[in-house]
Design a protein around this motif. Structure first.
Motif, PDB file in Angstrom:
ATOM      1  N   ARG A  74      -6.127  -4.569  -4.884  1.00 28.60           N
ATOM      2  CA  ARG A  74      -5.270  -4.201  -3.802  1.00 28.60           C
ATOM      3  C   ARG A  74      -3.935  -5.118  -3.854  1.00 28.60           C
ATOM      4  NH1 ARG A  74      -5.633  -4.757   2.694  1.00 28.60           N
ATOM      5  NH2 ARG A  74      -3.747  -3.362   3.232  1.00 28.60           N
ATOM      6  N   ASP A  85       0.677  -1.342  -0.108  1.00 28.81           N
ATOM      7  CA  ASP A  85       0.186  -0.181   0.014  1.00 28.81           C
ATOM      8  C   ASP A  85       0.765   1.212   0.130  1.00 28.81           C
ATOM      9  OD1 ASP A  85      -2.310  -1.430  -0.064  1.00 28.81           O
ATOM     10  OD2 ASP A  85      -2.570  -1.419   2.059  1.00 28.81           O
ATOM     11  N   ARG A  86       1.974   1.273   0.857  1.00 32.82           N
ATOM     12  CA  ARG A  86       2.698   2.402   0.842  1.00 32.82           C
ATOM     13  C   ARG A  86       3.600   2.612  -0.587  1.00 32.82           C
ATOM     14  NH1 ARG A  86       6.940   1.439   5.095  1.00 32.82           N
ATOM     15  NH2 ARG A  86       7.958   3.313   4.032  1.00 32.82           N
ATOM     16  N   ASP A 100       2.349   5.872  -7.093  1.00 31.28           N
ATOM     17  CA  ASP A 100       1.569   6.097  -7.903  1.00 31.28           C
ATOM     18  C   ASP A 100       1.301   4.679  -8.854  1.00 31.28           C
ATOM     19  OD1 ASP A 100      -0.796   6.888  -9.460  1.00 31.28           O
ATOM     20  OD2 ASP A 100       0.586   7.804 -10.983  1.00 31.28           O
ATOM     21  N   THR A 160       2.356   1.678  -3.479  1.00 33.63           N
ATOM     22  CA  THR A 160       1.350   2.035  -4.496  1.00 33.63           C
ATOM     23  C   THR A 160       1.123   3.509  -4.119  1.00 33.63           C
ATOM     24  OG1 THR A 160       0.519  -0.123  -3.910  1.00 33.63           O
ATOM     25  CG2 THR A 160      -0.960   1.600  -5.251  1.00 33.63           C
ATOM     26  N   LYS A 161       0.902   3.795  -2.984  1.00 34.28           N
ATOM     27  CA  LYS A 161       0.691   5.428  -2.707  1.00 34.28           C
ATOM     28  C   LYS A 161       1.881   6.437  -3.242  1.00 34.28           C
ATOM     29  CE  LYS A 161      -1.666   8.081   0.839  1.00 34.28           C
ATOM     30  NZ  LYS A 161      -0.918   8.450   1.880  1.00 34.28           N
ATOM     31  N   SER A 162       2.911   6.144  -2.708  1.00 34.43           N
ATOM     32  CA  SER A 162       4.074   6.950  -2.813  1.00 34.43           C
ATOM     33  C   SER A 162       4.553   6.880  -4.115  1.00 34.43           C
ATOM     34  CB  SER A 162       5.436   6.547  -2.209  1.00 34.43           C
ATOM     35  OG  SER A 162       5.025   6.111  -0.950  1.00 34.43           O
TER      36      SER A 162
END
Lengths: 527, 316
Positions: A405, A392-393, A399, A395-397
């Motif tokens: 998921r 998740d981290r 993009d 993915t977020k950082s």
């Protein structure tokens, strides 16, 4: 001999080959969506587009390698159906592939003969080969086995083989990706000559400057569709890039106020025999990368970069403990996991199969490199939640765009998977990062994200070593650039003084002092 | 002790020993020649043992029924080729894994040969006659070795020379090597990869069938189930041993033939080595040679066809 009749006198007469509304469907995926393209004699036509835009699919259709799902091909205004490459060759279509269609264990002469119809005797082929090689300035060594040759030499074989069929149309798929800038210049001379002989050339590339310099016409593809056909000389590189990408391309900003500290990755006279019989010997490679800087290693692929990466990552052990030093501690004999524990991280070239296990989920892939030092394993058991949090981290950082998921690695597009692979390592905040071809086959947007992340990591004090074939990339992010040739590494040049010319000479094997001399002479002649 | 060594020396260079070695080596040479061509085209057929044993059963059946060794040999060739045809359809046409299919082929072949051969067990035929040239065969020492062999021996040598000429002197052989080296490139150049491989597989099957037929037609004049006793596996190892080169294949085949005979030949000398150990010799030699080869591979360069064993599906 080659006796193409020059048709330069009647330009734009009639298209030699027309693709009319060509479509190619793979399951749900439309690789080509109703593409029209006209190729004229005595014209160099560029086919531009990002990876995955459908360029290769389109030319494979034109060469009879795959059958279109819709649309038709017209050769000199007559409809043709190409059921195989030999039919395309019989019409007068020649092709030079991006990933060469050469046979590594056969000799140059055998490789050339295999590309020609079997009616011609070996002796006759040899004679024509010699003649063509001489006329076009493409020297070959017929008796050598292909695996001994460099990318440029291999390309010469392919071009000579195509020319021996006296083609009216020559298709080249990303021809300069394996060449030094100087070799590319020589290729352009050959292509100009082919054009002056009245032949049509279809030139596939994503290098805009090259296209502007060489090509008369450019057709731009994006997402399997044709965007437009234009005259590239009337466009700017930026406008072409916008049409290719379909939006603005982010610019990479250099980190400000970086201080170069002590060396964190030191390679000292590393010599290593390859484990693959066709590999390259590393000969006394020495290098120091300091905290806070990005060092680039340029070079035509196959000059020892893979072997160097394997030695740095610990996939292959160095002969001595002191040959590789990470953060002051000798690490030459340590394995991958032990080196990771010392704060090093590695991103290999192939993202599928080497960087990730294609059929495993992203969380499992995160664990594969993170198990040693990221707290994902507790008392021998996997902390599933920790691996998901890591995904998740990342993915977020970075993009990373994905359907769910935690999908399988293979389901991500090239650019998104590469962002994941690079992000997975950067988020661990390594002290030393070694990354090979960080943006190979990645769309421009993702490439910008990755390059920025590498610079920012160095800005936070890490030592970053980037192995790349892409000189533009290295010029953009590296503070110093060294060149790999035949398993030897040159002394690094400061990015400011590392011109394309200088690097190109080094990539072609010139020694630094000679490179400087040759440049001097060149300028003298120019003046 | 020196006396024993002299005895062994005499034995190894005796005419009768060399004659036995030639007969023991011929089936190995026949089977491995065929497999060499198959592997050069990029296909790994592990079913050699199965094709050999079916060739043996059918060869004997053909010879017993017709009374002709030639008919028997042809039966063996056709049976081996037919079995390899099944392998070809599965691995080339349907892209099934080659290793698994090859192993299955061997198991299938052993069973099938038992079925075909069941009613021939205990029967005898007149084995293939040996060549006899008036003066030449009677030359002492070498006459019988060079000019007094059975026809299969001469066929095996001719076959090998033919394969060498084909691979290195003919265009078709060049195409075959190209297909084995890089099937994707061969396809891109417009060569029919699967058709070429199918022909190679059929040829290899025919050779294995002939090798199998040699056993009941010339080696022993009767058929027993399982009479190939691992020769197919040794033939496979020989191809690797020869690093896919026909010239080295002859050396390898005769070397292994000699080792397999040695145990039997040394028996009368009473060396005190258990017979079971001597029987293990050819298989031990196989393992030792393969280990040695892989150790020297690093410097000598791998000669293995680059697409060996990988499945090819043309994209259309």
């Amino acid at each position: 001999m080659l006796d193409a009749t020059p048709q330069a006198g009647s330009p734009r007469s009639e298209p030699l080959l027309s693709a009319v509304s060509i479509s190619k469907r793979y399951g749900d995926f439309l690789a080509n969506d109703r593409i029209d393209l006209d190729l004229f004699p005595a014209e160099i036509h560029a086919l531009l587009g990002e990876n995955g835009a459908g360029k290769s699919t389109l030319v494979k259709v034109m060469y009879g390698l795959i059958q279109p799902s819709g649309g038709e091909l017209r050769w000199m205004a007559k409809k043709v159906v190409l059921s195989g490459p030999s039919e395309a060759r019989a019409l007068g279509i020649g092709m030079v592939f991006q990933h060469f269609t050469l046979f590594e264990n056969l000799t140059v002469a055998e490789n050339v003969a295999l590309g020609l119809p079997s009616t011609e005797s070996f002796a006759a082929i040899s004679e024509r080969r010699e003649k063509t090689a001489r006329v076009y300035g493409l020297p070959l060594e017929p008796k050598r086995e292909v695996w001994r040759l460099s990318g440029g030499e291999r390309q010469r074989i392919e071009i000579v083989r195509a020319l021996l069929q006296n083609p009216k149309l020559l298709i080249l798929d990303e021809p300069t990706s394996v060449l030094t800038p100087q070799e590319a210049d020589l290729l352009f001379v050959v292509l100009e000559r082919l054009k002056s002989e009245g032949r049509a050339v279809l030139y596939i590339s994503h290098k805009l400057e090259e296209v502007k310099r060489l090509c008369d016409t450019a057709t731009i593809l994006r997402g399997g569709k044709k965007v437009l056909t234009c005259n590239p000389r009337r466009e700017t590189a930026a406008s072409l890039a916008r049409m290719m990408v379909g939006g603005e391309v982010g610019e990479v900003k250099a980190a400000s106020g970086r201080s170069v500290a002590r060396p964190r990755l030191v390679v000292d006279k590393l010599s290593l025999a390859p484990d693959d019989p066709h590999g390259t010997y590393l000969e006394e490679v020495s290098l120091a990368v300091c905290g806070g800087e990005v060092v680039g290693i340029a070079g035509v692929s196959g000059n020892g970069q893979d072997e160097l990466f394997a030695a740095l990552s610990g996939e292959r052990r160095a002969p001595a403990q002191a040959a590789i030093v990470i953060d002051g501690k000798p690490a030459g004999l340590l394995g991958v996991t032990e080196r990771r524990r010392m704060g090093a991280a590695f991103v290999p070239e192939e993202r599928l199969g080497h960087g990730t296990a294609p059929r495993m989920k992203l969380s499992e892939n995160a664990l594969l490199t993170g198990h040693a030092a990221s707290g994902m394993v507790k008392k021998g058991f996997i902390d599933k939640l920790a691996t998901l949090v890591h995904v998740d981290r990342t993915t977020k950082s970075f993009d990373v765009r994905k359907a769910k998921r935690d999908p399988e690695a293979v389901s991500l597009s090239g650019g998104n998977l590469q962002k994941f692979v690079v992000g997975r390592e950067i988020l661990r905040e390594p002290g030393v990062l070694v990354v090979s071809q960080p943006t190979w086959g990645v769309d421009a947007g993702a490439a910008a994200v990755i390059r920025q992340a590498l610079i920012d990591l160095a800005g936070r004090g890490a030592a970053v070593l980037v192995i790349s074939q892409d000189l533009d990339e290295l010029a953009e992010i590296a503070d110093r650039i060294a060149v790999m040739f035949h398993g030897r590494l040159s002394a690094p040049l400061d990015a400011a003084e590392a011109t394309r010319e200088k690097l190109g000479l080094l990539m072609g094997g010139a020694r630094p002092e000679r490179a400087a001399e040759e440049q001097g002479t060149k300028h003298a002649i120019g003046a | 002790m020196p006396e024993t060594l002299i005895n062994i020396f005499h034995l190894i260079f005796s005419e009768s020993f060399i004659l036995t070695v030639v007969t023991a080596s011929t089936p190995l040479l026949l089977a491995s020649s065929g497999e060499l061509v198959v592997e050069r085209s990029g296909v790994l057929n592990l079913g050699v043992e199965g094709m050999m044993i079916v060739g043996a059963a059918c060869g004997f059946a053909g010879a017993w029924t017709s009374g002709s060794i030639l008919v028997g040999a042809l039966f063996g060739v056709v049976a081996g080729a037919a079995l390899s045809g099944v392998f070809g359809i599965l691995t080339l046409g349907l892209a099934v894994n080659q290793v698994a299919t090859g192993l299955a082929l061997t198991i299938f072949g052993v069973g099938l040969s038992g079925l075909i051969g069941a009613k021939f067990v205990g029967e005898r035929i007149v084995p293939a006659s040996h060549l006899h040239l008036p003066v030449l065969t009677d030359i002492p020492g070498v006459g019988r070795i060079l000019f007094g062999e059975d026809p299969f021996v001469y066929v095996s040598v001719a076959l090998l020379i033919g394969i060498w000429l084909f691979l290195y002197r003919s265009r078709s052989g060049l195409v075959l090597r190209a297909v084995g080296d890089n099937h994707a490139s061969a396809h891109a150049l417009g060569y029919p990869v699967l058709r070429i491989r199918m022909l190679a597989v059929l040829f290899g099957g025919g050779c294995a069938g002939l090798a199998g037929a040699y056993l009941p037609l010339a080696y022993t004049p009767f058929f027993i189930p399982g009479m190939t006793s691992g020769r197919g596996w040794i033939a496979l190892a020989l191809v690797v041993f020869a690093s896919w080169r026909p010239g080295r294949l002859v050396i390898g085949a005769y070397l292994f033939g000699a080792v397999s005979i040695l145990g039997l030949a040394l028996q009368p000398l009473q060396l005190g080595i258990p017979q079971q150990v001597m029987n293990m010799l050819p298989y031990l030699a196989t393992v030792v040679v393969l280990v040695l080869i892989s150790r020297t591979r690093g410097t000598a360069g791998s000669a293995a066809p680059a697409s060996l064993g990988s499945v090819f599906v043309p994209d259309r």
